[in-house]
Design a protein around this motif. Structure first.
Motif, PDB file in Angstrom:
ATOM      1  N   GLU A  85       0.825  -1.211   0.000  1.00 45.01           N
ATOM      2  CA  GLU A  85       0.000   0.000   0.000  1.00 45.01           C
ATOM      3  C   GLU A  85       0.859   1.262   0.000  1.00 45.01           C
ATOM      4  OE1 GLU A  85      -2.945  -0.165  -0.662  1.00 45.01           O
ATOM      5  OE2 GLU A  85      -4.118  -1.585   0.501  1.00 45.01           O
ATOM      6  N   THR A  86       2.082   1.163   0.513  1.00 52.13           N
ATOM      7  CA  THR A  86       2.924   2.358   0.620  1.00 52.13           C
ATOM      8  C   THR A  86       4.299   2.192   0.000  1.00 52.13           C
ATOM      9  OG1 THR A  86       3.623   1.632   2.831  1.00 52.13           O
ATOM     10  CG2 THR A  86       1.773   3.166   2.717  1.00 52.13           C
ATOM     11  N   ARG A  87       4.683   0.971  -0.404  1.00 52.52           N
ATOM     12  CA  ARG A  87       6.024   0.727  -0.924  1.00 52.52           C
ATOM     13  C   ARG A  87       5.986   0.444  -2.431  1.00 52.52           C
ATOM     14  NH1 ARG A  87       6.352   2.289   3.577  1.00 52.52           N
ATOM     15  NH2 ARG A  87       7.853   1.649   5.193  1.00 52.52           N
ATOM     16  N   HIS A  88       7.154   0.268  -2.996  1.00 54.43           N
ATOM     17  CA  HIS A  88       7.327   0.079  -4.434  1.00 54.43           C
ATOM     18  C   HIS A  88       6.794  -1.280  -4.856  1.00 54.43           C
ATOM     19  CE1 HIS A  88       9.285   0.174  -8.360  1.00 54.43           C
ATOM     20  NE2 HIS A  88       9.652   1.428  -8.141  1.00 54.43           N
ATOM     21  N   ARG A  89       5.643  -1.278  -5.541  1.00 54.32           N
ATOM     22  CA  ARG A  89       4.975  -2.531  -5.888  1.00 54.32           C
ATOM     23  C   ARG A  89       5.743  -3.350  -6.918  1.00 54.32           C
ATOM     24  NH1 ARG A  89      -0.371   0.940  -6.954  1.00 54.32           N
ATOM     25  NH2 ARG A  89       1.344   2.337  -7.545  1.00 54.32           N
ATOM     26  N   VAL A  90       6.419  -2.680  -7.844  1.00 51.00           N
ATOM     27  CA  VAL A  90       7.192  -3.394  -8.857  1.00 51.00           C
ATOM     28  C   VAL A  90       8.347  -4.160  -8.224  1.00 51.00           C
ATOM     29  CG1 VAL A  90       8.648  -3.123 -10.909  1.00 51.00           C
ATOM     30  CG2 VAL A  90       6.533  -1.805 -10.699  1.00 51.00           C
ATOM     31  N   TRP A  91       9.011  -3.554  -7.257  1.00 51.64           N
ATOM     32  CA  TRP A  91      10.109  -4.231  -6.556  1.00 51.64           C
ATOM     33  C   TRP A  91       9.591  -5.438  -5.777  1.00 51.64           C
ATOM     34  CZ3 TRP A  91      14.840  -5.365  -6.779  1.00 51.64           C
ATOM     35  CH2 TRP A  91      15.815  -4.468  -7.197  1.00 51.64           C
ATOM     36  N   ILE A  92       8.463  -5.277  -5.109  1.00 47.53           N
ATOM     37  CA  ILE A  92       7.884  -6.379  -4.331  1.00 47.53           C
ATOM     38  C   ILE A  92       7.607  -7.570  -5.236  1.00 47.53           C
ATOM     39  CG2 ILE A  92       5.843  -7.122  -3.019  1.00 47.53           C
ATOM     40  CD1 ILE A  92       5.679  -4.246  -1.939  1.00 47.53           C
ATOM     41  N   MET A  93       6.995  -7.318  -6.393  1.00 47.63           N
ATOM     42  CA  MET A  93       6.663  -8.398  -7.303  1.00 47.63           C
ATOM     43  C   MET A  93       7.924  -9.048  -7.880  1.00 47.63           C
ATOM     44  SD  MET A  93       3.260  -7.152  -9.354  1.00 47.63           S
ATOM     45  CE  MET A  93       3.118  -8.777 -10.088  1.00 47.63           C
ATOM     46  N   THR A  94       8.941  -8.233  -8.161  1.00 50.17           N
ATOM     47  CA  THR A  94      10.187  -8.766  -8.719  1.00 50.17           C
ATOM     48  C   THR A  94      10.817  -9.788  -7.785  1.00 50.17           C
ATOM     49  OG1 THR A  94      10.620  -6.710  -9.928  1.00 50.17           O
ATOM     50  CG2 THR A  94      12.499  -8.167  -9.513  1.00 50.17           C
ATOM     51  N   VAL A  95      10.945  -9.417  -6.522  1.00 55.40           N
ATOM     52  CA  VAL A  95      11.557 -10.317  -5.533  1.00 55.40           C
ATOM     53  C   VAL A  95      10.722 -11.581  -5.368  1.00 55.40           C
ATOM     54  CG1 VAL A  95      12.183 -10.572  -3.103  1.00 55.40           C
ATOM     55  CG2 VAL A  95      12.722  -8.447  -4.315  1.00 55.40           C
ATOM     56  N   CYS A  96       9.421 -11.418  -5.315  1.00 58.15           N
ATOM     57  CA  CYS A  96       8.545 -12.568  -5.065  1.00 58.15           C
ATOM     58  C   CYS A  96       8.522 -13.540  -6.251  1.00 58.15           C
ATOM     59  CB  CYS A  96       7.133 -12.085  -4.738  1.00 58.15           C
ATOM     60  SG  CYS A  96       6.996 -11.341  -3.101  1.00 58.15           S
ATOM     61  N   VAL A  97       8.533 -13.004  -7.486  1.00 60.77           N
ATOM     62  CA  VAL A  97       8.557 -13.881  -8.664  1.00 60.77           C
ATOM     63  C   VAL A  97       9.833 -14.717  -8.675  1.00 60.77           C
ATOM     64  CG1 VAL A  97       8.649 -13.945 -11.184  1.00 60.77           C
ATOM     65  CG2 VAL A  97       7.075 -12.388 -10.051  1.00 60.77           C
ATOM     66  N   ALA A  98      10.964 -14.075  -8.380  1.00 59.01           N
ATOM     67  CA  ALA A  98      12.234 -14.794  -8.357  1.00 59.01           C
ATOM     68  C   ALA A  98      12.227 -15.874  -7.284  1.00 59.01           C
ATOM     69  CB  ALA A  98      13.381 -13.814  -8.136  1.00 59.01           C
ATOM     70  N   LEU A  99      11.661 -15.569  -6.121  1.00 59.28           N
ATOM     71  CA  LEU A  99      11.638 -16.528  -5.013  1.00 59.28           C
ATOM     72  C   LEU A  99      10.810 -17.752  -5.351  1.00 59.28           C
ATOM     73  CD1 LEU A  99      12.173 -17.456  -2.121  1.00 59.28           C
ATOM     74  CD2 LEU A  99      10.212 -16.050  -1.387  1.00 59.28           C
ATOM     75  N   TRP A 100       9.573 -17.545  -5.839  1.00 63.17           N
ATOM     76  CA  TRP A 100       8.730 -18.727  -6.084  1.00 63.17           C
ATOM     77  C   TRP A 100       9.247 -19.552  -7.261  1.00 63.17           C
ATOM     78  CZ3 TRP A 100       4.977 -14.707  -8.020  1.00 63.17           C
ATOM     79  CH2 TRP A 100       4.655 -14.855  -9.371  1.00 63.17           C
ATOM     80  N   SER A 101       9.899 -18.890  -8.229  1.00 65.82           N
ATOM     81  CA  SER A 101      10.456 -19.629  -9.355  1.00 65.82           C
ATOM     82  C   SER A 101      11.608 -20.518  -8.898  1.00 65.82           C
ATOM     83  CB  SER A 101      10.939 -18.656 -10.441  1.00 65.82           C
ATOM     84  OG  SER A 101       9.866 -17.875 -10.933  1.00 65.82           O
ATOM     85  N   LEU A 102      12.456 -19.988  -8.019  1.00 62.46           N
ATOM     86  CA  LEU A 102      13.560 -20.776  -7.469  1.00 62.46           C
ATOM     87  C   LEU A 102      13.045 -21.966  -6.675  1.00 62.46           C
ATOM     88  CD1 LEU A 102      16.576 -21.184  -6.816  1.00 62.46           C
ATOM     89  CD2 LEU A 102      16.266 -19.606  -4.891  1.00 62.46           C
ATOM     90  N   MET A 103      12.034 -21.751  -5.844  1.00 64.45           N
ATOM     91  CA  MET A 103      11.496 -22.829  -5.012  1.00 64.45           C
ATOM     92  C   MET A 103      10.797 -23.888  -5.872  1.00 64.45           C
ATOM     93  SD  MET A 103      12.601 -22.027  -2.126  1.00 64.45           S
ATOM     94  CE  MET A 103      11.850 -23.380  -1.218  1.00 64.45           C
ATOM     95  N   THR A 104      10.211 -23.465  -6.989  1.00 64.66           N
ATOM     96  CA  THR A 104       9.602 -24.437  -7.906  1.00 64.66           C
ATOM     97  C   THR A 104      10.679 -25.358  -8.479  1.00 64.66           C
ATOM     98  OG1 THR A 104       7.790 -22.953  -8.508  1.00 64.66           O
ATOM     99  CG2 THR A 104       8.316 -24.711 -10.062  1.00 64.66           C
ATOM    100  N   ALA A 105      11.788 -24.764  -8.912  1.00 62.92           N
ATOM    101  CA  ALA A 105      12.883 -25.574  -9.451  1.00 62.92           C
ATOM    102  C   ALA A 105      13.411 -26.548  -8.393  1.00 62.92           C
ATOM    103  CB  ALA A 105      14.004 -24.669  -9.952  1.00 62.92           C
ATOM    104  N   LEU A 106      13.477 -26.102  -7.145  1.00 63.62           N
ATOM    105  CA  LEU A 106      13.989 -26.957  -6.064  1.00 63.62           C
ATOM    106  C   LEU A 106      13.053 -28.130  -5.769  1.00 63.62           C
ATOM    107  CD1 LEU A 106      15.441 -24.309  -3.561  1.00 63.62           C
ATOM    108  CD2 LEU A 106      16.688 -25.820  -5.132  1.00 63.62           C
ATOM    109  N   CYS A 107      11.771 -28.009  -6.151  1.00 62.56           N
ATOM    110  CA  CYS A 107      10.847 -29.139  -5.962  1.00 62.56           C
ATOM    111  C   CYS A 107      11.355 -30.376  -6.703  1.00 62.56           C
ATOM    112  CB  CYS A 107       9.450 -28.776  -6.475  1.00 62.56           C
ATOM    113  SG  CYS A 107       8.504 -27.646  -5.428  1.00 62.56           S
ATOM    114  N   GLY A 108      12.058 -30.148  -7.796  1.00 64.29           N
ATOM    115  CA  GLY A 108      12.586 -31.262  -8.566  1.00 64.29           C
ATOM    116  C   GLY A 108      13.711 -32.002  -7.872  1.00 64.29           C
ATOM    117  N   LEU A 109      14.258 -31.421  -6.802  1.00 64.56           N
ATOM    118  CA  LEU A 109      15.350 -32.064  -6.054  1.00 64.56           C
ATOM    119  C   LEU A 109      14.846 -32.814  -4.827  1.00 64.56           C
ATOM    120  CD1 LEU A 109      18.005 -29.172  -6.136  1.00 64.56           C
ATOM    121  CD2 LEU A 109      17.882 -31.184  -7.619  1.00 64.56           C
ATOM    122  N   ALA A 110      13.528 -32.838  -4.651  1.00 64.33           N
ATOM    123  CA  ALA A 110      12.964 -33.469  -3.453  1.00 64.33           C
ATOM    124  C   ALA A 110      13.400 -34.933  -3.350  1.00 64.33           C
ATOM    125  CB  ALA A 110      11.439 -33.371  -3.466  1.00 64.33           C
TER     126      ALA A 110
END
Length: 479
Positions: A85-110
């Motif tokens: 609501e008060t911070r940079h929304r583009v930055w928030i989405m950038t970090v979050c997209v990178a995080l969930w994409s990395l964790m998805t790839a790591l699912c393959g190492l389970a």
């Protein structure tokens, strides 16, 4: 501290940026939302191969696909939305997209991991990775909806949100078209790498090319905006909007059914028609997802066109769609003909998924600009915790319960779900294999039918929403 938009440019008429750039940003957000649902839904696509390997029950699979993902997704979503609501929304989405994409790839190492004297099975490692995916994806939709509200004025917002909402179904489409064949050819672990890694590149491109618009840019002249809104103020505003809550109930029921059915659809096709993960994905799931994407966009577009004469169309159109979808799902899940199954599921998906455009349009439209992200997060908290979290778990648990009842009735109480799957089934006697051929598919089929019938209740709550909607709306489509 407050400010008004009295001297601001006519953003409430034009939106932020040029028409071409707005379209680019909206498409970028759609691509991210597609990735969101590719990574979220991939587990269901690979299920026919992964589930026998892990040797887990339908209940455990429902936990893995639903509640295991949804718990932290919903818990983290609200503070992230408040932050947005008060911070940079583009930055928030950038970090979050990178995080969930990395964790998805790591699912393959389970794989099993030993820590001291404790050994954690592959199921628990996969569950931990799914939790990580959920944390990342929590930072997608609330800031994305807030960005769309500043890029697009109220008169064209339902179409924009309907376009964005296609990410749900297009994500499912691509998860099936890519993940299914990759699973058949190279294994389910490779599918997670192939579909997870590209998101990291998309996150970087998004940050480099998308501008953060002025907050409240499309507010009408004279609108008052608080510089630092409190979460409690957002809840107070929502508490005075009954249409928001009836819509949320309707969308939650629809999500409960939809996420549950989508999570187990590949397993249903595998058990009832003998399809592999890739065959189920390409032959049935992909056409269903494409039809559903069309229905999502069409509902938003049709509601916008009808808004002048029928301002409540954004609520009653999905109400009709959810209600009418029930007989088509019953047809799809009970026919012995694969073509008829595909037709029933395609029509059911196309006419029911319009509720996605409605939930975002209403969720944003009934609140002021400064609580749009919080409104979306509260809505998604309820929808995802109860809908996404419990829908797959309900179908899985009910399927296992019905399985136990069926094998007991057939005089084979010693049979377990694991014994009826994969190579284990070939080791059974002919009589026990016959019991499996009946109890294994029918228990899941009946669970799917029971769940699909709940769509009609969701439709009813969308009709109820019409009672207060025009009184509650802040962003009038024709304003």
């Amino acid at each position: 501290m407050t400010a008004t938009t009295a001297d601001a440019p006519p953003g409430h008429l034009t939106g932020f940026g040029t028409k071409g750039y707005r379209s680019y940003v909206l498409t970028a957000l759609l691509i991210i939302y597609i990735l969101n649902f590719i990574d979220r839904g991939l587990l269901s696509v690979v299920a026919p191969q992964m589930k026998p390997e892990l040797g887990i029950s339908d209940t455990a699979f429902g936990l893995l696909t639903g509640f295991g993902f949804a718990l932290l997704y919903t818990v983290v979503g609200i503070p992230l939305a408040q932050f947005a609501e008060t911070r940079h929304r583009v930055w928030i989405m950038t970090v979050c997209v990178a995080l969930w994409s990395l964790m998805t790839a790591l699912c393959g190492l389970a794989a099993p991991v030993t820590i001291g004297s404790i050994t954690l099975g592959a199921f628990w490692i996969l569950l931990a990775c799914r939790v990580g995916v959920g944390i990342g994806e929590a930072g997608c939709t609330p800031p994305a909806n807030s960005l769309i509200a500043d890029y697009y004025p109220p008169k064209s917002r339902s179409t924009a949100l309907g376009y964005y909402a296609m990410g749900v179904t297009l994500g499912g489409l691509l998860a099936n078209l890519i993940g299914g064949p990759v699973t058949d050819a190279f294994g389910w672990r490779t599918a997670f790498f192939v579909l997870g890694v590209p998101g990291i590149i998309v996150a970087l491109l998004f940050k480099l090319t998308v501008k953060e618009p002025p907050r409240g840019y499309t507010d009408p002249p004279g609108a008052v905006r608080k510089a630092n809104p409190k979460f409690s103020e957002g809840l107070k505003e929502l508490a005075s909007k009954p249409s928001f809550w009836t819509m949320t109930v309707a969308a939650t029921i629809a999500a409960f059914c939809g996420y549950g059915i989508a999570s187990f659809q590949s397993l249903f096709l595998n058990r009832s028609f003998g399809l592999t993960a890739g065959e189920a994905a390409v032959m049935i799931n992909a056409p269903v997802a494409l039809a559903s994407a069309f229905g999502t966009l069409a509902t938003g577009w049709l509601a916008e066109k009808m808004s002048k004469k029928n301002p409540n169309a954004i609520a009653w159109l999905p109400g009709i769609g959810l209600t009418l979808s029930v007989p088509f799902y019953f047809w799809g899940f009970t026919t012995d003909n694969l073509v008829f199954c595909a037709i029933g599921l395609c029509i059911g998906g196309a006419i029911k998924y319009g509720y996605l455009a409605a939930q975002y349009t209403i969720g944003q439209g009934v609140v002021s600009a400064q609580v749009r992200a919080v409104s979306t997060a509260v809505m998604l908290f309820v929808i995802n915790l109860l809908g996404y979290g419990l829908g797959p778990l309900f179908i899985g648990a009910l399927s296992d319960l019905l399985f136990k009842m069926k094998v007991a009735d057939l005089g084979a109480a010693e049979l377990t779900r694991k014994m009826c799957e994969g190579a284990a089934r070939k080791a059974l006697s002919v009589d026990l294999q016959q019991v499996c051929s009946v109890a294994h598919p029918e228990s899941l089929q009946q669970s799917m039918l029971i769940t699909a019938s709940f769509y009609a209740i969701g439709g009813l709550f969308f009709f109820i929403t019409c009672r207060w909607l025009q009184r509650d709306m802040v962003a009038k489509p024709n304003g």
